[in-house]
Design a protein around this motif. Structure first.
Motif, PDB file in Angstrom:
ATOM      1  N   ASN A   8      97.888  98.508   6.345  1.00  0.00           N
ATOM      2  CA  ASN A   8      99.068  99.933   6.333  1.00  0.00           C
ATOM      3  C   ASN A   8      99.093  99.539   8.053  1.00  0.00           C
ATOM      4  OD1 ASN A   8     100.296  98.242   4.205  1.00  0.00           O
ATOM      5  ND2 ASN A   8      98.747  99.914   3.159  1.00  0.00           N
TER       6      ASN A   8
ATOM      7  N   ARG B 213      94.208 102.388  -6.615  1.00  0.00           N
ATOM      8  CA  ARG B 213      94.639 103.095  -5.361  1.00  0.00           C
ATOM      9  C   ARG B 213      95.259 104.559  -5.670  1.00  0.00           C
ATOM     10  NH1 ARG B 213      98.156  98.144  -3.213  1.00  0.00           N
ATOM     11  NH2 ARG B 213      98.363 100.081  -1.370  1.00  0.00           N
TER      12      ARG B 213
ATOM     13  N   GLN C 112     108.428 100.465   0.052  1.00  0.00           N
ATOM     14  CA  GLN C 112     107.133 100.656  -1.241  1.00  0.00           C
ATOM     15  C   GLN C 112     107.559 100.814  -2.333  1.00  0.00           C
ATOM     16  OE1 GLN C 112     105.733 104.830   0.085  1.00  0.00           O
ATOM     17  NE2 GLN C 112     103.780 104.177  -0.555  1.00  0.00           N
TER      18      GLN C 112
ATOM     19  N   TYR D 263      97.798 105.224  -3.631  1.00  0.00           N
ATOM     20  CA  TYR D 263      99.297 105.944  -3.170  1.00  0.00           C
ATOM     21  C   TYR D 263      99.965 104.255  -3.296  1.00  0.00           C
ATOM     22  CZ  TYR D 263      97.414 108.419   0.425  1.00  0.00           C
ATOM     23  OH  TYR D 263      96.341 109.660   0.658  1.00  0.00           O
ATOM     24  N   LEU D 264     101.106 104.323  -3.647  1.00  0.00           N
ATOM     25  CA  LEU D 264     102.274 103.444  -4.113  1.00  0.00           C
ATOM     26  C   LEU D 264     101.790 102.246  -3.335  1.00  0.00           C
ATOM     27  CD1 LEU D 264     105.382 105.183  -5.628  1.00  0.00           C
ATOM     28  CD2 LEU D 264     103.240 104.201  -7.117  1.00  0.00           C
ATOM     29  N   PRO D 265     101.970 101.299  -3.789  1.00  0.00           N
ATOM     30  CA  PRO D 265     101.687  99.746  -2.492  1.00  0.00           C
ATOM     31  C   PRO D 265     103.469  99.295  -2.095  1.00  0.00           C
ATOM     32  CG  PRO D 265     101.875  99.210  -4.987  1.00  0.00           C
ATOM     33  CD  PRO D 265     102.352 100.329  -5.100  1.00  0.00           C
ATOM     34  N   TYR D 266     102.310  99.133  -1.104  1.00  0.00           N
ATOM     35  CA  TYR D 266     103.773  98.699   0.406  1.00  0.00           C
ATOM     36  C   TYR D 266     103.769  96.920  -0.518  1.00  0.00           C
ATOM     37  CZ  TYR D 266     103.737 102.470   3.443  1.00  0.00           C
ATOM     38  OH  TYR D 266     104.210 103.617   3.209  1.00  0.00           O
TER      39      TYR D 266
ATOM     40  N   ASP E  63     100.727  94.182  -0.314  1.00  0.00           N
ATOM     41  CA  ASP E  63      99.582  94.819   0.917  1.00  0.00           C
ATOM     42  C   ASP E  63      98.912  94.363   0.466  1.00  0.00           C
ATOM     43  OD1 ASP E  63      99.296  96.834  -1.453  1.00  0.00           O
ATOM     44  OD2 ASP E  63      99.848  98.242   0.099  1.00  0.00           O
TER      45      ASP E  63
ATOM     46  N   LYS F 137     102.270 100.609   9.894  1.00  0.00           N
ATOM     47  CA  LYS F 137     102.734 101.668  10.344  1.00  0.00           C
ATOM     48  C   LYS F 137     103.041 101.885  11.876  1.00  0.00           C
ATOM     49  CE  LYS F 137     101.503 104.374   6.021  1.00  0.00           C
ATOM     50  NZ  LYS F 137     101.140 104.753   5.323  1.00  0.00           N
TER      51      LYS F 137
END
Length: 181
Positions: free
Chosen positions: A39, A79, A56, A81-84, A24, A43
């Motif tokens: 993102n 980051r 993810q 959050y874990l990437p998409y 992403d 979403k």
């Protein structure tokens, strides 16, 4: 965007879970938008992105990828959050979500790169490997489709049988003619 010209697209396509994907953050950089904006747009249109278009990463996948490409660490402002990641089809779907001229042009570049990579792989493999790859793609497509195949069952079964026959075709022994033994 200068960065887009210095990093070839094929260098930011990774293989994860046996699929060619793009992060992403790399896509956001190419589109010249923030990752969180990309993102957020996804979403808002999540029904367009089934699991085989986008997923993810797990913690292990991300750590492995981080080692390969040297992404920043969370403790250093990276980051949270874990990437998409987006498959080729997911990237294509992004063009319907991000409709700026930049997004359209970048998507065309990415699609051309995926096509060139596929053509290269096919040019480097034997006929049996190509047929096997086509078989895998067909099976992946069948497994990932939500619609019923009732009207297409016969055609699909014929294609599968033809591919199986080509894959399982015995190789010639090289001996021609009558053998008295």
């Amino acid at each position: 965007m200068e960065e887009n010209n210095t990093i070839p697209i094929q260098d930011i396509i990774y293989e994860i879970r046996g699929l060619k994907v793009m992060l992403d953050s790399d896509l956001a950089r190419l589109y010249e938008i923030e990752t969180k904006a990309l993102n957020r747009a996804v979403k808002r249109n999540i029904e367009r992105f089934p699991d085989f278009f986008m997923f993810q990463l797990t913690e292990n996948e991300f750590n492995s990828l981080r080692c390969q490409i040297g992404t920043s660490n969370e403790s250093k402002g990276g980051r949270r959050y874990l990437p998409y990641v987006f498959t080729e089809h997911g990237v294509l779907m992004l063009s319907s979500v991000l409709s700026s001229k930049k997004a359209i042009n970048v998507n065309i570049e990415i699609m051309v790169t995926f096509i060139k990579m596929r053509q290269y792989v096919l040019s480097q493999t034997s006929s049996n490997e190509q047929i096997s790859e086509l078989y895998k793609l067909l099976m992946l497509h069948i497994d990932n489709c939500d619609f019923k195949f009732s009207e297409h069952d016969k055609s699909i079964n014929q294609i599968i049988k033809a591919l199986n026959n080509l894959i399982e075709k015995p190789k010639p022994t090289g001996k021609i003619g009558f053998n008295p033994d």
